[in-house]
Write a protein that holds these residues in place. Sequence first.
Motif, PDB file in Angstrom:
ATOM      1  N   ASN A 278      -1.880  -5.486  -1.406  1.00  0.00           N
ATOM      2  CA  ASN A 278      -1.358  -4.896  -2.494  1.00  0.00           C
ATOM      3  C   ASN A 278      -1.947  -3.644  -2.733  1.00  0.00           C
ATOM      4  O   ASN A 278      -1.303  -3.135  -3.495  1.00  0.00           O
ATOM      5  CB  ASN A 278      -1.157  -6.002  -3.496  1.00  0.00           C
ATOM      6  CG  ASN A 278      -0.240  -7.447  -2.238  1.00  0.00           C
ATOM      7  OD1 ASN A 278      -0.192  -7.009  -0.926  1.00  0.00           O
ATOM      8  ND2 ASN A 278      -0.688  -8.440  -3.292  1.00  0.00           N
ATOM      9  N   VAL A 279      -3.087  -3.630  -3.261  1.00  0.00           N
ATOM     10  CA  VAL A 279      -3.746  -1.746  -3.673  1.00  0.00           C
ATOM     11  C   VAL A 279      -3.435  -1.113  -3.466  1.00  0.00           C
ATOM     12  O   VAL A 279      -3.230  -0.336  -3.445  1.00  0.00           O
ATOM     13  CB  VAL A 279      -4.876  -2.369  -4.194  1.00  0.00           C
ATOM     14  CG1 VAL A 279      -5.699  -1.239  -4.630  1.00  0.00           C
ATOM     15  CG2 VAL A 279      -6.143  -3.867  -5.424  1.00  0.00           C
ATOM     16  N   ASN A 282       0.091   0.099  -3.294  1.00  0.00           N
ATOM     17  CA  ASN A 282       0.597   0.546  -4.307  1.00  0.00           C
ATOM     18  C   ASN A 282      -0.439   1.924  -5.192  1.00  0.00           C
ATOM     19  O   ASN A 282       0.262   2.550  -6.140  1.00  0.00           O
ATOM     20  CB  ASN A 282       0.261  -0.061  -5.797  1.00  0.00           C
ATOM     21  CG  ASN A 282       0.809  -1.561  -5.666  1.00  0.00           C
ATOM     22  OD1 ASN A 282       2.222  -1.331  -5.526  1.00  0.00           O
ATOM     23  ND2 ASN A 282       0.122  -2.910  -6.036  1.00  0.00           N
ATOM     24  N   ASN A 287      -1.351   4.307   0.866  1.00  0.00           N
ATOM     25  CA  ASN A 287      -0.169   3.562   1.476  1.00  0.00           C
ATOM     26  C   ASN A 287       0.270   4.153   2.725  1.00  0.00           C
ATOM     27  O   ASN A 287       0.442   3.474   4.217  1.00  0.00           O
ATOM     28  CB  ASN A 287       1.107   3.404   0.526  1.00  0.00           C
ATOM     29  CG  ASN A 287       2.479   2.708   1.039  1.00  0.00           C
ATOM     30  OD1 ASN A 287       2.574   2.739   2.703  1.00  0.00           O
ATOM     31  ND2 ASN A 287       2.989   2.238  -0.097  1.00  0.00           N
ATOM     32  N   LYS A 323       6.935  -4.444   4.101  1.00  0.00           N
ATOM     33  CA  LYS A 323       6.054  -3.592   3.544  1.00  0.00           C
ATOM     34  C   LYS A 323       4.687  -2.854   3.691  1.00  0.00           C
ATOM     35  O   LYS A 323       4.528  -1.872   3.425  1.00  0.00           O
ATOM     36  CB  LYS A 323       5.444  -4.384   2.777  1.00  0.00           C
ATOM     37  CG  LYS A 323       6.269  -5.215   1.369  1.00  0.00           C
ATOM     38  CD  LYS A 323       5.792  -6.421   0.143  1.00  0.00           C
ATOM     39  CE  LYS A 323       6.736  -7.169   0.122  1.00  0.00           C
ATOM     40  NZ  LYS A 323       6.294  -8.264  -1.163  1.00  0.00           N
TER      41      LYS A 323
END
Length: 547
Positions: A278-279, A282, A287, A323
Amino acid sequence: MKKFNSPLEAFLYWEKSSPDQIFLQQFHEGKAQALTFKQSGQEIRRIARAIKKKNLAPNSKIALLSKNCKHWVMADLAIMMSGYISVPIYPTLVAESIKPIIEHSESNLLIIGKLDDYESQKDAFRNIPKISVEQYGIYENETWESLLKSNEPLQEISLPDPQNLITIIYTSGTTGIPKGVMHSHRNFSNATFNISMTLSLPEHPRYFSYLPLSHIAERIGLEMGAISQGGTLTFAESLDTFASNLEATQPDLFFAVPRIYAKFQEKILEGVSQKKLNVILNIPFLNTLFKKKLKVKLGLSRAKYIASGAAPLSVNIMKWYKKIGIEIIQAYGMTEDCIISHCNLPGFNKIGTVGKFTYGATAKLSEIGEICVKNDCLLLGYYKNPKETAEVFDKDGYLKTGDIGEYDHDGFLTITGRAKDQFKTDKGKYISPAPIELAVSKNTDIGQVCIVGMGIPQPIMLVVPSVTGKNKSKTELNESLLKSILEINPTLDKHEKIEKAVVMKEDWTVENGLMTPTFKIKRSQVEKIHMPMYRSWFDAEGRILYE
């Protein structure tokens, strides 16, 4: 896209027009072995001559028992070239399941390729002539290698009548005795043409084959795809080398069943925790870099289409993959319709559905909501089974799939269940388990789930924990399963609400007969084993029980 009248015509075209194009590539002992169309053609022609020398009766059946490998495809083409009909058999089947297929199909020759446990399967075909492949350590009276040495390549090749039978595929269904689905040469050619009109792939596409070629999706989508488009078909060496072989191949299309994507997800999360992921996602620069490197590592950097089929894929898993930059498209088809039915496409992908009609297909819903499909490659019928053949078509010639579904206002199809899977609790109301199972499977602690409830007041769920779930303490797993029940029950009708979960002591696998070779749960077998326990489980204290 050039349209051929038969797969054999397509192969001969590429053999002549692109002789040096790599057709088959196989990892063996850590190295990639490649065969061009010309080299493959020479082997196929020699084996075809050896088969023709046997003077089998016209329309004879030749069984093919092997894991995916270059010899599977060459054997398939040699059977076509010699003018006979193939009967592919799942390589994981036990002798008791192989024998009735050999007998029912009246196969009078068997080609044996790459297998894990040949010794345990031998009893199924002791009285049938066999050709084995020495490369895989199987030595019968006749071997592939010896026939290559003793036969000259067949030169005069007669193309088949497109309407003639090319194969009999025995379904790996989740219920009942397998039926022999008959398809023609024209059906296979029409199917590959329709796929090529649905998907836009580069010239001479790369494919990576590991799901059973005995299954229609792998055979039409990959084997026939490579034959019709002059592509390269690469085979993994083993389960242990699967990941590195896929990474080395970087195919243009990747097809998997839901269980494979769940395993991929588990592996990714073993290396990077969800919290750390998740980090990373973001932070813009990280990413992009992470997604790019991950796609290369997974072998999906070139893949224009990353598809799932054979069973429903969890919406949550699809969203999770999206994602991390991987868009999975769900497709839907059957052995009986040559998989030409419905498909999502990149950019036109409605998660949770199986998409719209593919090129060449149309469909409708019956009065009870059964999905009925029509195309130009529907089965000719079930072998030696006129009753089932008559029952599988409606009065307008549509194939009755047995699946229940609904279309949304944009024309995307959602499969809501299987007519035969519906069951009644002792309250007398029908329950369709598939939607409930799909909703529950978003819990990553659940590897396999089967909603059951015949003869008890409320349904219960039988659960096989995932690797993540198995690594949790009993208390943590209990809390996770109870949370799933409490989350889903408010969305269900009163008679559908899950009363409790029962954790199974062993996985459901192909080997123990509780999954099909394409990793679908055999509901009938699971029910047969566990139904006697439903009442005692229902009456027991607690909402999470252990078998």
